[in-house]
Design a protein around this motif. Structure first.
Motif, PDB file in Angstrom:
ATOM      1  N   ALA A 184       0.782  -1.117   0.026  1.00 31.59           N
ATOM      2  CA  ALA A 184       0.089   0.028   0.026  1.00 31.59           C
ATOM      3  C   ALA A 184       0.848   1.310  -0.257  1.00 31.59           C
ATOM      4  N   LEU A 185       0.308   2.347  -0.677  1.00 31.72           N
ATOM      5  CA  LEU A 185       1.203   3.580  -0.817  1.00 31.72           C
ATOM      6  C   LEU A 185       1.417   4.038   0.825  1.00 31.72           C
ATOM      7  N   SER A 186       0.609   3.844   1.565  1.00 27.03           N
ATOM      8  CA  SER A 186       0.965   4.456   3.015  1.00 27.03           C
ATOM      9  C   SER A 186       2.245   3.767   3.525  1.00 27.03           C
ATOM     10  N   ALA A 187       2.643   2.505   3.180  1.00 29.02           N
ATOM     11  CA  ALA A 187       3.756   1.683   3.656  1.00 29.02           C
ATOM     12  C   ALA A 187       4.822   2.653   2.895  1.00 29.02           C
ATOM     13  N   ILE A 188       4.623   2.754   1.434  1.00 30.81           N
ATOM     14  CA  ILE A 188       5.848   3.249   0.784  1.00 30.81           C
ATOM     15  C   ILE A 188       6.082   4.556   1.258  1.00 30.81           C
ATOM     16  N   VAL A 189       5.221   5.460   1.615  1.00 30.01           N
ATOM     17  CA  VAL A 189       5.354   6.965   1.771  1.00 30.01           C
ATOM     18  C   VAL A 189       6.043   6.674   3.172  1.00 30.01           C
ATOM     19  N   GLU A 190       5.828   5.808   4.210  1.00 30.13           N
ATOM     20  CA  GLU A 190       6.532   5.765   5.442  1.00 30.13           C
ATOM     21  C   GLU A 190       8.033   5.630   5.220  1.00 30.13           C
ATOM     22  N   ARG A 191       8.315   4.741   4.588  1.00 29.13           N
ATOM     23  CA  ARG A 191       9.822   4.467   4.285  1.00 29.13           C
ATOM     24  C   ARG A 191      10.463   5.791   3.422  1.00 29.13           C
ATOM     25  N   THR A 192       9.665   6.447   2.716  1.00 27.96           N
ATOM     26  CA  THR A 192      10.204   7.560   1.887  1.00 27.96           C
ATOM     27  C   THR A 192      10.535   8.595   2.765  1.00 27.96           C
ATOM     28  N   ASN A 193       9.681   9.040   3.769  1.00 26.85           N
ATOM     29  CA  ASN A 193      10.223  10.032   4.776  1.00 26.85           C
ATOM     30  C   ASN A 193      10.876   9.578   5.952  1.00 26.85           C
ATOM     31  N   MET A 194      10.767   8.363   6.272  1.00 29.78           N
ATOM     32  CA  MET A 194      11.655   8.092   7.419  1.00 29.78           C
ATOM     33  C   MET A 194      13.238   8.156   6.938  1.00 29.78           C
ATOM     34  N   VAL A 223      -5.815  10.223   5.208  1.00 30.67           N
ATOM     35  CA  VAL A 223      -4.716  10.756   4.348  1.00 30.67           C
ATOM     36  C   VAL A 223      -3.733  11.351   5.480  1.00 30.67           C
ATOM     37  N   PHE A 224      -4.161  12.195   6.527  1.00 34.56           N
ATOM     38  CA  PHE A 224      -3.406  12.649   7.363  1.00 34.56           C
ATOM     39  C   PHE A 224      -2.729  11.661   8.171  1.00 34.56           C
ATOM     40  N   GLN A 225      -3.503  10.511   8.812  1.00 33.18           N
ATOM     41  CA  GLN A 225      -3.009   9.484   9.526  1.00 33.18           C
ATOM     42  C   GLN A 225      -1.668   8.979   9.011  1.00 33.18           C
ATOM     43  N   ALA A 226      -1.875   8.572   7.773  1.00 32.04           N
ATOM     44  CA  ALA A 226      -0.861   7.917   7.010  1.00 32.04           C
ATOM     45  C   ALA A 226       0.195   8.914   6.835  1.00 32.04           C
ATOM     46  N   PHE A 227      -0.020  10.066   6.443  1.00 27.92           N
ATOM     47  CA  PHE A 227       1.293  11.258   6.276  1.00 27.92           C
ATOM     48  C   PHE A 227       1.818  11.369   7.594  1.00 27.92           C
ATOM     49  N   GLU A 228       1.023  11.605   8.757  1.00 27.42           N
ATOM     50  CA  GLU A 228       1.716  11.881   9.910  1.00 27.42           C
ATOM     51  C   GLU A 228       2.510  10.745  10.420  1.00 27.42           C
ATOM     52  N   ALA A 229       2.141   9.462  10.307  1.00 29.12           N
ATOM     53  CA  ALA A 229       3.048   8.236  10.656  1.00 29.12           C
ATOM     54  C   ALA A 229       4.249   8.188   9.933  1.00 29.12           C
ATOM     55  N   SER A 230       4.165   9.026   9.018  1.00 26.75           N
ATOM     56  CA  SER A 230       5.516   8.773   7.963  1.00 26.75           C
ATOM     57  C   SER A 230       6.635   9.641   8.691  1.00 26.75           C
ATOM     58  N   LEU A 231       6.210  10.796   9.327  1.00 23.06           N
ATOM     59  CA  LEU A 231       7.273  11.666   9.563  1.00 23.06           C
ATOM     60  C   LEU A 231       8.252  11.540  10.856  1.00 23.06           C
ATOM     61  N   PRO A 232       9.607  11.660  10.778  1.00 26.26           N
ATOM     62  CA  PRO A 232      10.455  11.214  11.809  1.00 26.26           C
ATOM     63  C   PRO A 232      10.049  12.082  13.026  1.00 26.26           C
ATOM     64  N   VAL A 233      10.133  11.349  14.214  1.00 29.78           N
ATOM     65  CA  VAL A 233      10.022  11.808  15.495  1.00 29.78           C
ATOM     66  C   VAL A 233      11.058  12.071  16.297  1.00 29.78           C
ATOM     67  N   ALA A 234      11.086  13.628  16.792  1.00 28.08           N
ATOM     68  CA  ALA A 234      12.470  14.075  17.628  1.00 28.08           C
ATOM     69  C   ALA A 234      12.709  13.079  18.658  1.00 28.08           C
ATOM     70  N   GLY A 235      14.027  12.657  18.593  1.00 32.12           N
ATOM     71  CA  GLY A 235      14.580  11.774  19.716  1.00 32.12           C
ATOM     72  C   GLY A 235      14.018  10.241  19.594  1.00 32.12           C
ATOM     73  N   ARG A 236      13.407   9.964  18.251  1.00 32.17           N
ATOM     74  CA  ARG A 236      12.790   8.673  18.499  1.00 32.17           C
ATOM     75  C   ARG A 236      12.982   7.867  17.173  1.00 32.17           C
ATOM     76  N   SER A 237      12.895   8.447  16.033  1.00 30.01           N
ATOM     77  CA  SER A 237      12.844   7.841  14.696  1.00 30.01           C
ATOM     78  C   SER A 237      13.457   8.537  13.533  1.00 30.01           C
ATOM     79  N   GLY A 238      13.709   7.948  12.496  1.00 32.15           N
ATOM     80  CA  GLY A 238      14.259   8.447  11.256  1.00 32.15           C
ATOM     81  C   GLY A 238      15.452   9.387  11.414  1.00 32.15           C
ATOM     82  N   SER A 239      15.442  10.401  10.741  1.00 32.07           N
ATOM     83  CA  SER A 239      16.445  11.325  10.493  1.00 32.07           C
ATOM     84  C   SER A 239      16.372  12.252  11.727  1.00 32.07           C
ATOM     85  N   MET A 240      15.464  12.071  12.700  1.00 33.37           N
ATOM     86  CA  MET A 240      15.169  12.983  13.722  1.00 33.37           C
ATOM     87  C   MET A 240      15.471  11.956  15.094  1.00 33.37           C
TER      88      MET A 240
END
Length: 481
Positions: A309-319, A397-414
């Motif tokens: 699903a696109l939501s899973a692809i978007v998550e890796r994209t932004n993370m 749409v927003f739930q999938a988008f929000e879940a894809s964003l790195p979180v300060a001190g916890r995930s991804g590039s943040m």
């Protein structure tokens, strides 16, 4: 008495809000006054999501290079225009007829519509390369095909042959992070290039690639740096160019060291790889090729392969800031909404949609979807306003988008940013980095329950990128207070 108490509470609330906004503006002004920006540029905008009011700003309408902050626009637009549950498809088809002896009098065709995860070895939710090839092979066997008299063809006609943005830099092309986006992609359009490490100052021999790419050769100008010096090697080569140069350095040592490069022709490689897979079970073919011109010949479909699903692809994209995924999304938006898989068609569809929702496109200049191009420029007000539009819906749409964003001190590039501070877990942001460019765009959840949408873009700063990013993070910390 009750009326007086209500009035007092209301005035106190307004006073608190005014104090917070004044504090946020002072923090924005401090960032803008940083000595590193004496000869540089900053565009900053913070918007209260609930009211739509701007609560802090510095040159918010100045158009600057956003680097990978552009990914929030592309991924958010893809979720809005294609839907969180959208799945890319790749069809295994044939042209011609299958006779009683199992001979296909025609071509076996793989037709793609932009799936960037086809045969991905990196996205957990995707079907890996070995299993994907097995599924294609089984479909051919089920059809009773024992010999393909024609060719195995990778059909990438939906997006055409121009897989790269015209303003990408030469020094990026050839490397994995600048892999182009075709309508038929394979193995994330990347290969691994293996070196046998040797002593410092010597040239490390090339030990091959994964996957094997027929005809791909390298002029090796790499030298061995000091042990532990890291990956400082770059591959130079244009799309469809099988002869490539490798320059720079890798660490000295006694093992194998691997760097990543861009596949020169993924549609062709997939056709060649499928031909080899079929050959392994005795199904022969007349050869392999790829196609960029749509055919009018009738085709029968043997099997349709779907992406996650696109939501899973978007998550890796932004993370993980995956450029390929954004370029594929942009071109797919163009294909789905204007029947053209080109950059311009994707940008047109995005602009039409967001302007219909009241988002001004003034000062927005776009060349690609990932932010890799130096030709992109956007104002911070635009990105902050876009983030607010995303936050106010649609909900799925927003739930999938929000879940894809790195979180300060916890995930991804943040993950390591602002750890242990009041901002940990309360700042969600996409980072952006190019030479002399640093950017952060996302949301802040304040202590009093406000949600703020923000964008901070800095160009042509002096000193280290790490130092100016720390200053930007301190601004975000001030928003959390």
């Amino acid at each position: 008495m009750f009326r007086h108490l209500t009035l007092i509470l209301l005035l106190f609330s307004f006073s608190q809000a005014a104090t917070a906004q004044s504090s946020w503006q002072r923090a924005a002004d401090r960032l803008a006054a940083d000595p590193a920006l004496k000869h540089g540029s900053i565009s900053l905008c913070v918007i209260d999501v609930a009211s739509g009011k701007t609560v802090a700003q510095v040159d918010p309408d100045l158009s600057l290079k956003p680097a990978s902050n552009l990914k929030v626009l592309t991924t958010g637009s893809a979720l809005a225009l294609l839907g969180p549950d959208y799945r890319f498809s790749t069809k295994l088809q044939y042209e011609g007829t299958i006779n009683k002896s199992g001979v296909l009098e025609g071509d076996l065709v793989l037709y793609g519509n932009g799936d960037p995860t086809l045969g991905s070895p990196l996205l957990e939710a995707a079907t890996g390369p070995e299993e994907t090839l097995r599924l294609f092979r089984l479909a051919v066997q089920r059809a009773g095909i024992r010999h393909v008299k024609g060719l195995v063809i990778g059909d990438a006609s939906a997006f055409g042959s121009q897989a790269y943005c015209r303003t990408w830099q030469w020094e990026d092309m050839g490397n994995y992070y600048a892999a182009g986006a075709w309508s038929l992609n394979w193995h994330e359009n990347l290969h691994e290039l293996h070196f046998k490490q040797t002593v410092e100052g010597k040239t490390p021999p090339i030990a091959g690639t994964t996957p094997f790419v027929p005809g791909l050769t390298f002029s090796n100008e790499v030298v061995s740096g000091s042990p532990g010096s890291g990956d400082n090697a770059y591959i130079f080569g244009a799309p469809y160019q099988m002869g490539r140069y490798v320059r720079g350095s890798i660490p000295a040592g006694s093992g194998t060291f691997t760097i990543k490069g861009a596949l020169p022709d993924p549609p062709l490689l997939l056709a060649q790889t499928l031909q080899q897979e079929l050959s392994g079970v005795g199904i022969t073919a007349g050869g392999a090729d790829r196609r960029f011109v749509a055919t009018t010949s009738g085709r029968a479909t043997l099997y349709t392969h779907y992406s996650p699903a696109l939501s899973a692809i978007v998550e890796r994209t932004n993370m993980e800031s995956v450029n390929l995924y954004c370029e594929a999304m942009l071109r797919t938006i163009g294909w789905e909404h204007h029947q053209e898989g080109h950059y311009a068609a994707g940008h047109k569809a995005m602009q039409e949609y967001w302007e219909s929702r009241g988002l001004s496109w003034d000062g927005v200049f776009l060349d690609d979807g990932s932010g890799l191009s130096e030709g992109n420029a956007v104002p911070a007000r635009f990105l902050a306003a876009f983030m607010r539009k995303m936050a106010i819906g649609p909900t799925d749409v927003f739930q999938a988008f929000e879940a894809s964003l790195p979180v300060a001190g916890r995930s991804g590039s943040m993950k390591y940013a602002l750890k242990g501070t009041a901002a940990e877990g309360r700042v969600l942001a996409k980072t952006g980095t190019l030479e002399q460019v640093r950017a952060l765009t996302g949301y802040v959840n304040t202590r009093n329950g406000q949600r703020l949408a923000f964008s901070v873009i800095v160009n042509r700063y002096e000193g280290s990128g790490g130092k100016i990013r720390k200053a930007m993070e301190q601004f975000l910390l001030a928003l959390c207070q």
